[in-house]
Structure formats: structure tokens, C-alpha cells
Design an enzyme around this catalytic site. Structure first.
Site, PDB file in Angstrom:
ATOM      1  N   GLY A 186      -1.868 -15.113 -20.923  1.00 35.34           N
ATOM      2  CA  GLY A 186      -0.657 -16.000 -21.009  1.00 35.34           C
ATOM      3  C   GLY A 186       0.115 -15.450 -22.243  1.00 35.34           C
ATOM      4  CG  ASP A 195       2.758 -27.016 -19.410  1.00 36.69           C
ATOM      5  OD1 ASP A 195       3.544 -27.000 -18.701  1.00 36.69           O
ATOM      6  OD2 ASP A 195       2.353 -25.778 -19.846  1.00 36.69           O
TER       7      ASP A 195
END
Length: 796
Positions: free
Chosen positions: A18, A155
Site C-alpha cells: 500500500g 473508506d
């Protein structure tokens, strides 16, 4: 990479990556239990905001114990990493499960059994309704728990919904799972954006993934926990249909698509979505949060409360067949079918030349052979190449372009929240709210406003940035003599001859940039005039060579940082102005203060409005688009580099002293231009993709390599040429002074070193560019003396 052992845990293969962390498969050496190790790289957490996000995620996960929330097992810390030991979900994420369905059916025994027993509708990319309902019920169970804790996730997206293999009926009931026991188990992960937010509270931070982002967030309005419900609706739609409900390439297009639908959600017939799921999705995807289904209505919806039953007693796997739950899902696929190791992750590195990888397309190198020998005797030291600039640079650029690219827009329908954009905005927010002075607070509604907000508005104000300060720039000196080398001299001579043979520009124009774009039988000439406000601070001081690299320490003063940032932002601004020309050709909008450098913009004949509405051909759009993206890439690189310096200084000084209003002012300016440039680059990329789809394959494949350095060099020399002509004619000396300054800063931008890669310019190239900077600087010094002399005579 972290050490092979972290406490009692052994680190295995990387299974994800990520923006700020890498994820590894591992196991406990004592219990042999598999774990996922999320290793957060400390060096990437360059400001308090990012560290705070990690601390919040850890504190939230430590206290969350729910069967459908990924568990945090332990935390460890080393010199370079924070390690989060997480529950291991071997089936990856929901996005991978949907998009790689066919390959998984062919290679993963369990997935084969799942889709054999619960097949998707024929020709549909979506999931079987039983699988969809199973996942929705599990997601609802987790959200109900988060709701009880006053938590908003912010999210929710398929990439953050992880899957574990099904368990036996007994284990299913013992762990209090929801849904159907023989199907995969869904768990919510990644609480980096999560916040404790009571039902009556409102937030206004822009975060999350755009494709699943509620419209109130896209509009930069305050929002509450119901924003999560919109994201749930988007996820349920994608499970049912196989694609997001509102495909888009950027925030602007996404919001436009949402508003255009007016709450009327379309479902492909081939998906065969059941009426009860359609009703649920439509209730969740309401533009106005007040009209959106409430949490209580969602939890009580028939889709959520329905008791699922197996469609048959047939097991998913034959009794003699078992799967290794330690194997990660991607390990079942042949290596050549895994197109990107990071397919599950939200990654795009907008740092330095990573921007280039994200935006540029692969292209074939083709040199411009247009050579028109000529000589202008009035100009002795300015004979640059305008058509064959930097052959070595072009070659290096082409080598880079031949490598595999990561799209700024991952896949076709997925928008990436770029790492650099997150970092840039996080630092700007932190400085803005760190008590750095009244001026910083005043800038909140001006400089810091993301470009998407202005761009998506139907009405545009010409005073958007009227209060923005220009960066201040320190005094530097131009070296008088730098000997030329043969690397560029021939090419530069050829180009200067061609340029100087062109007719003189119209009078009373400080800088005239001519864009000649040919489309077979048509030729368009776009003239852009920079007004005298452009880089006004550079014309108040002596334009000179750039500073050497600055080593940031805790004792580095604000003024030193400001001087270095000002140097970089001036270069970025000069390149951005050139990129704006390309953008304006593809998206001609009424001029605002953001593009006030363009006083006149039109075709040869001109129009009253200053804009030419004649549609461009696909081949012309492609040419302009590729050049525009290359220039915005260069702009983003320079702004990113400036923000890196600010981040490092703030990391070392945030606890001991506040940032000065002047420094905060500059950081807010950088943030605004970074966001604006990124949005405009995405817009151009969309136009470019559409144009390429309209072109024949033969037209699309035989193109020139677009090199930003060549474009910048060409324009800098052309600006200088026109300035020389005006100076010799004693015409508009103030505008000519501005032209020289602009050309110098554009050339300075070419010399800005890349800290991570070998420079695109070799020593000979750099020396030649330095020679022209010196030459232009000398002319500028002479011109300023002339202007001062004229001014003194006028005052007498």
C-alpha cells in the site's frame, strides 16, 4: 524489507503493498498460526497527520473484537517499521474475488466449488445473489457493531473487505458469524481513515476511495456516518453487477455522473439482480444524505434479515480434497496470469518521477528531422535547438517509457487516491492548523481549496485566488562564462536558425508562445500572452543560478527552507504555465485568476470571447494531450520535491517551533497547485484515452516520443528569441524583462536533479543549458540597467 523474524513471528512472502505499508504472510513460531504482517515504513510517515492515522488505526483495532472485523493480534516496533500482526485472510479481498473470478474458478479448488454450487448469471460479471446476500449480511453485521462504537470507517470499498475460507457449521456458530456457513467469510479491514464520530457529528475531511465516495464528500460538504451507507450501496452494486455504479476517471467526472443519474440507478439485464437487492441499492445510493436509507432501515432490510440456507447438501469440496489455508489466493494462479503483484492494492507513487510512470503512455521514439538552416547576426549567444533538443535525453526518456506502466487510473473503472496527494494534503492541513499565524488561517478558503471543487462548479469566479501570495525568491548570481560542448551545440544551432527565421511577433506583447498544431489539411495557431503578473517576484530580484542541495537539520532556519522552496515552486510555476496552454486547448474555460497569465487566448482571427469552439480532431487531441501530460508530470515532480523538503523540515522541527506564516503560505500554495495539476492531468488523460479509441491503430502507433524536456527547452528558447527581438526594437521593455525571467526559470527546471534516478541530462547537456541561462541572465542584467536608466530620466 523487515527482518525475517519479528518477536515470535516469522515473516514470509509479500502478499500486498500500500501507500505506507507492505503486507507479508507470516506465522507464529510457537503456535504455527498464520498471520498477516502489516509493516508500516516509518520513513513514509513524514508528518503528524500520517502518524496520527496509524495510531488511531491501532487504538481502534485493539478495542474491536468482532467476527467480521479483521483482528489485530499484536504490535511490534523496530528501527524502521511499525508492525501490525493481523488476522490472516487467505482469500484476499473482495475486489480480487470479483475481477479474477474466471481465473480463480479454473485454479482454486474452493472457489471452483463455490461457483459451481452458486453460479453467476450467464454472461454476468456479478456474483450469485446468495453469495451477494451472504457478503452484505456480514458487512451489515460489522457496520452495526461499528455503529454501536460510534465509529465511521470512511473508506469502505471492495479492496478493504477481506475474505477467509468457509468453516464448518459448528465453528461458524461458535464464532457467531453471520450469513451462510459454507460460503467465504467477509471481514472489514484497514481502519486508517476511521474516526470516532457520533451520529449527530459532522466531519469534512476528504478521504476514502473516490469510486465509493459519497457525493457530499465529493462536494467538500460536511458529512456524517451515513457516508458509509453510500459506500455500502456502491459495493453491493459492484457485487451484483461486477462493475462500480458510477465508473469515472476522476472526482470531477464521478460527481458529474452521479448528479446526471438523479438517483435513477440502472442495472444491466444480464446481471439478473433480484428486486429486493435493487431496492436496497437504490435506497443506499441517494445523493442527498437526508433521503438516504438510515442505518436502522438498512439493518432491518429484508436482504439483511433473510435467513440463508444452502441450495443443496452437496459439499463445496469432495471429501478427499482439502485446500491449504496457508496459501494466499494469488498463489493458486499461474505466475503469467498475475499481471500486477499489487492488484489488490491502492498504489500509485506520485513521488518524483513516479508521477511520470503513472501518467505517461508507452511511445515509440521518432526524431524530428525538420531542419531549416538560417542565421541571425543580431544574436550571438542564443542559438539553441528547437527541433532536435537533447538527443540523449530523448533516448533516455524512451528507455524509461518502454518499461511497464502503472496507470494513474488503476484498471479502467477504478480511481486511485495517490500516495503523494495524500502526503501533500496531510502536511498542508497540519501546518494550516498548527497555529502558524493569522495568514495561514486566512488562506484556508483560498490557496488550500482543492482544484476539483472549483472545476466541478458550474459557475467560476475570476477572483478565486486573488489573495494568493507569490513565493519570494532569493538573490543568486549567473555564472558569466560556461564553455559550450558539442553534445548540444549542433542541435541548438539548427533550432535557433529555424526559430529566428520566423516572423516577429505582434507588438505590445511581452511574451508570445506560438503553438502550431497541424491536422493534415488544417493548421491551427494559438497565441498565448503572459501578463506582467507572472512570476512578478522573480523580476524584482536578480535571476541567477539555483541553490545547491539543502541538507535539512533541526537547526535549518525558516528562511533557508523558504528560499529553497521558492526556487522549486518558481520552476514548477513556469512549467505549469506552459502546461496550461495544452489544457486550455482541450478544455477552454473562461479565464480565472488561476490562469490569469493568459490574457488573450484564441485562434489567428480571434473571437470576442477569446476562445475557439471548433472541435479538435482525435489526432490533434492526442498530440496536445500527450504534451500536456508530460508537462504536468514535470510540474508535479517539482512540487512533490518541494513538499518533500517541507515534510522533512517539519518532521524535525514540529515539536520545537511552529512554521512561520510565510512558510505556511508557501506550503498552502504548493498544495493548491499540486492538486490542481493532478486533476488537470487526469482530465487530459481522459481526453487522450477517448481520442485514442477513435483513431485507427495505424494512426495511434506511429507517433513521436513526447519528452517534457524538449518541450520546455523549445519554449524557453522561443521566449528568449522573442524577448531579444523586442529588446532590440526597444519595445515593451518591462514585458521583455519578464520574458527573460520566464525563460531562465524554465531552463532552471531542466537542471533540477532527480534524487532517486540517474539524471536525464548528461554533463555536456547540463553545461550547454547553463551557458544559455548565463547568456539570458547577462541580457537580463543589461536590460534592467536600461529600464532603470529610462525610469530615472522619466522622473527628471
Amino acid at each position: 524489507m523487515p527482518d525475517r523474524k519479528i518477536g515470535d513471528y516469522v515473516v514470509g512472502a509479500e502478499i500486498g503493498r500500500g501507500s505506507f505499508a507492505n503486507v507479508y504472510k507470516g506465522y507464529n513460531s510457537k503456535t504455527q498460526v498464520s498471520v498477516a504482517i502489516k509493516s508500516v515504513i516509518k520513513s513514509r510517515l513524514r508528518n503528524k497527520k500520517l502518524i496520527e492515522n496509524l495510531e488511531v488505526e491501532i487504538s481502534i483495532l485493539k478495542n474491536l473484537k468482532h467476527p467480521h472485523v479483521v483482528a489485530l493480534l499484536d504490535c511490534e516496533q523496530s528501527k524502521h517499521y511499525f508492525h501490525l500482526l493481523m488476522e490472516y485472510c487467505s482469500l484476499g479481498d473482495l475486489s480480487y474475488f470479483i475481477t479474477k473470478r474466471e481465473e480463480l474458478i479454473s485454479n482454486h479448488p474452493l472457489i471452483t466449488g463455490v461457483f459451481k454450487k452458486y453460479p453467476s448469471p450467464e454472461n454476468s460479471k456479478g456474483l450469485n445473489e446468495v453469495i451477494t446476500i451472504n457478503f452484505v449480511q456480514q458487512l451489515a453485521s460489522a457496520l452495526k457493531f461499528l455503529r454501536s462504537q460510534n465509529l465511521v470507517h470512511r473508506d469502505i470499498k471492495p479492496q478493504n473487505l477481506l475474505l477467509s475460507p468457509p468453516v464448518s457449521r459448528e465453528v461458524f456458530e461458535d464464532r457467531k458469524y453471520t450469513g451462510l456457513w459454507e460460503l467465504p467469510v467477509l471481514k472489514i479491514a484497514d481502519f486508517g481513515f476511521a474516526r470516532f464520530l457520533p451520529a449527530t457529528s459532522m466531519a469534512e475531511t476528504l478521504c476514502g476511495s473516490p469510486l465509493y465516495m459519497a457525493p457530499e464528500i465529493l462536494r467538500y460538504e460536511k458529512y456524517n456516518a451515513k457516508a458509509d451507507l453510500w459506500s455500502v450501496g456502491a459495493v453491493v452494486y459492484e457485487m451484483s453487477v461486477g462493475t462500480p455504479p458510477f465508473p469515472a476517471h476522476n472526482h470531477v467526472e464521478l460527481l458529474r455522473n452521479i448528479e446526471r443519474q438523479k438517483d435513477k440507478i440502472s442495472f444491466p439485464k444480464v446481471a439478473q439482480v433480484p428486486p429486493e437487492i435493487i431496492q436496497l441499492i437504490c435506497g443506499l445510493l441517494k445523493q442527498q444524505a437526508t433521503e438516504r436509507m438510515s442505518f436502522q432501515e438498512f439493518f432491518n432490510d429484508p436482504v439483511i434479515t433473510t435467513k440463508l440456507q444452502p441450495c443443496s447438501d452437496e459439499p463445496l469440496l469432495p471429501q478427499n480434497q482439502h485446500i491449504d489455508e496457508n496459501l494466499f489466493i494469488s498463489e493458486y494462479l499461474p505466475r503469467n496470469s498475475i499481471t500486477d503483484k499489487n492488484i489488490n492494492n491502492n498504489i500509485t507513487n506520485i513521488a518524483k518521477n513516479g508521477v511520470e510512470e503513472a501518467l505517461l503512455e508507452e511511445e515509440d521514439e521518432e526524431e524530428d528531422q525538420d531542419q531549416l538552416p538560417s542565421k541571425n547576426d543580431n544574436i550571438q549567444h542564443m542559438e539553441p535547438d528547437s527541433s532536435m533538443l537533447l538527443n540523449k535525453t530523448t533516448q533516455k526518456q524512451t528507455e524509461v517509457q518502454s518499461q511497464p506502466r502503472r496507470e494513474l487510473v488503476s484498471e479502467k473503472d477504478y480511481v486511485v487516491v495517490e500516495k503523494r496527494a495524500v502526503e501533500v494534503n496531510a502536511l498542508a492541513d497540519e501546518l494550516e492548523h498548527a497555529g502558524s499565524g493569522a495568514l495561514a488561517m486566512q488562506l484556508t478558503n483560498n490557496v488550500g481549496t482543492p482544484y476539483t471543487r472549483r472545476y466541478s462548479s458550474s459557475s467560476r469566479s475570476s477572483s478565486t485566488g486573488s489573495n494568493q501570495r507569490r513565493p519570494s525568491f532569493g538573490d543568486r548570481k549567473v555564472p558569466i562564462s560556461i564553455s559550450p560542448t558539442n553534445a548540444l551545440s549542433k542541435a541548438i544551432n539548427i533550432a535557433s536558425n529555424r526559430l529566428f527565421k520566423q516572423p516577429s511577433p505582434p507588438k505590445a506583447t511581452p511574451v508570445l508562445l506560438e503553438e502550431k498544431d497541424k491536422d493534415k489539411n488544417t493548421e491551427r495557431l494559438t497565441s498565448t500572452v503572459f501578463n506582467q503578473n507572472m512570476l512578478n517576484s522573480t523580476t524584482t530580484r536578480e535571476i541567477t543560478r539555483p541553490l545547491h542541495s539543502l541538507t535539512i537539520t533541526s537547526s535549518t532556519s525558516d528562511e533557508e527552507i523558504i528560499q529553497r522552496l521558492s526556487n522549486l515552486t518558481t520552476k514548477a510555476y513556469a512549467i505549469k504555465l506552459l502546461a496550461e496552454i495544452k489544457f486550455s486547448q482541450l478544455a477552454p474555460l473562461p479565464p480565472s485568476n488561476e490562469t490569469a497569465v493568459f490574457d488573450n487566448y484564441g485562434d489567428d482571427e480571434g473571437t470576442q470571447s477569446g476562445y475557439n469552439n471548433e472541435p479538435l480532431s482525435p489526432i490533434l487531441i492526442k498530440t496536445i494531450g500527450e504534451e500536456g501530460i508530460a508537462l504536468y508530470v514535470k510540474t508535479l515532480f517539482l512540487l512533490s520535491k518541494a513538499m518533500n523538503i517541507a515534510m522533512e523540515w517539519w518532521r524535525l522541527n514540529s515539536l520545537s517551533r511552529p512554521a512561520s506564516p510565510k512558510l505556511n503560505d508557501l506550503v498552502q500554495w504548493i498544495r493548491g497547485k499540486f492538486n490542481e495539476s493532478l486533476e488537470k492531468a487526469e482530465f487530459i488523460k481522459l481526453k487522450l484515452q477517448n481520442a485514442k479509441e477513435q483513431l485507427e491503430e495505424s494512426e495511434s502507433d506511429t507517433d513521436k516520443t513526447v519528452v517534457a524536456e524538449k518541450l520546455i527547452f523549445d519554449r524557453a528558447i522561443e521566449i528568449s528569441r522573442i524577448a531579444v527581438v523586442n529588446e532590440l526594437k526597444n519595445d515593451d521593455l518591462v514585458g521583455t524583462e519578464l520574458s527573460y525571467a520566464t525563460a531562465i526559470w524554465m531552463l532552471e527546471a531542466l537542471l533540477e536533479p532527480d534524487d532517486t534516478e540517474e539524471s536525464k541530462l548528461d554533463d555536456e547537456d547540463r553545461k550547454m543549458i547553463e551557458k544559455f541561462i548565463s547568456s539570458i541572465g547577462n541580457r537580463l542584467s543589461v536590460l534592467r540597467k536600461k529600464i532603470e536608466s529610462t525610469s530615472q530620466e522619466t522622473r527628471k
